[in-house]
Design an enzyme around this catalytic site. Structure first.
Site, PDB file in Angstrom:
ATOM      1  N   ASP A   1       0.820  -1.202   0.000  1.00 23.63           N
ATOM      2  CA  ASP A   1       0.000   0.000   0.000  1.00 23.63           C
ATOM      3  C   ASP A   1       0.860   1.261   0.000  1.00 23.63           C
ATOM      4  OD1 ASP A   1      -2.341  -1.473   0.051  1.00 23.63           O
ATOM      5  OD2 ASP A   1      -2.498  -1.449   2.239  1.00 23.63           O
TER       6      ASP A   1
ATOM      7  N   TYR B   1       6.406 -10.091   6.431  1.00 21.12           N
ATOM      8  CA  TYR B   1       6.482  -8.657   6.705  1.00 21.12           C
ATOM      9  C   TYR B   1       7.134  -8.455   8.072  1.00 21.12           C
ATOM     10  CZ  TYR B   1       3.175  -7.246   2.989  1.00 21.12           C
ATOM     11  OH  TYR B   1       2.560  -6.993   1.786  1.00 21.12           O
TER      12      TYR B   1
END
Length: 252
Positions: free
Chosen positions: A55, A113
């Protein structure tokens, strides 16, 4: 004419000034910058396919994408030249030839992540962390994080109105650690939903601050309602850190 070959690129980027990975109208993205650089180098239009989308404002230590070309590649020369062409906040770390049916997205086994949080002001890393003003309890957060592994539907952590067929993910590991003066959250899964990691981090931090009990994670997840989870953590602290593939897809 030479036969077209497929290559995997390992890419790092600072996401601060980009509107995420994927090309979109009226916004500058990492994919757009990367394709422009590759097209300049090869003097032909080049498109890339990423292993996943990040994002706006999210960074990557190691994003993987693939592209095809029928041109011969001197790898050392390519890496030196392409990194001179690309913007300073994007770098290509390596290039490897893969089988023509290998796919950066669909061949990926797991993705990881890391989320970084600091508790003291640091002007040198503000773009890469969440500066938090209170010290959350890491043991409570890890107790809550373990519950993630007991579930597989994470609609409650997904952005709404996303074009996905289902919200199932297999989370392989999720834990917090204190490292180099930071609180870091590490998570690995076969796939992630849009906004999922930041929503998880925000929820876990609320547990660490005593606003929720760790066992409430069960109810939050089972509700499948985004409103029941915590606020999303800022994009600045999130890094796409690793993609795993089977070694048999590589030709070198």
């Amino acid at each position: 004419m030479s036969e077209s070959k497929r290559y995997f690129l390992d890419v790092s980027y600072k996401g601060t000034r980009y509107h995420g990975w994927q090309i979109q109208e009226n916004a500058y993205t990492v994919q757009e910058a990367l394709e422009a650089g590759l097209s300049t180098y090869f003097r032909n239009p080049i498109s890339v396919m990423g292993s996943g989308r990040t994002d706006t404002g999210v960074h990557a230590y190691s994003q993987v994408c693939h592209f095809e070309t029928d041109q011969d590649i001197d790898r050392e020369k390519f890496l030196r030249a392409i990194n001179g062409i690309l913007p300073k906040d994007i770098s290509i770390n390596s290039i490897r030839e893969v089988k023509t049916n290998a796919h950066a997205r669909f061949s990926a086994k797991n993705r990881s992540y890391v989320y970084r949080m600091i508790l003291q002001k640091s002007p040198f890393i503000e773009d890469y962390v969440w500066r938090h003003y209170f010290n959350p309890d890491i043991d409570r957060m890890n107790e809550a994080a373990k519950i993630l592994l007991e579930h597989n539907d994470f609609e409650c952590f997904s952005k709404i109105h996303t074009a996905v067929k289902h919200f199932r993910c297999e989370i392989k590991s999720a834990h917090w650690e204190q490292k180099d003066g930071e609180l870091q959250f590490h998570i690995t899964a076969n796939r992630f939903l849009r906004g999922m990691v930041r929503a998880i981090v925000g929820t876990l931090v609320s547990v660490g601050l005593g606003k929720r009990e760790p066992e409430e994670m069960h109810q939050i997840i089972e509700s499948r309602n985004r409103e029941n989870a915590g606020k999303s953590a800022p994009a600045s602290g999130l890094f796409f850190s690793r993609v795993e593939y089977s070694e048999d897809i590589y030709l070198d």
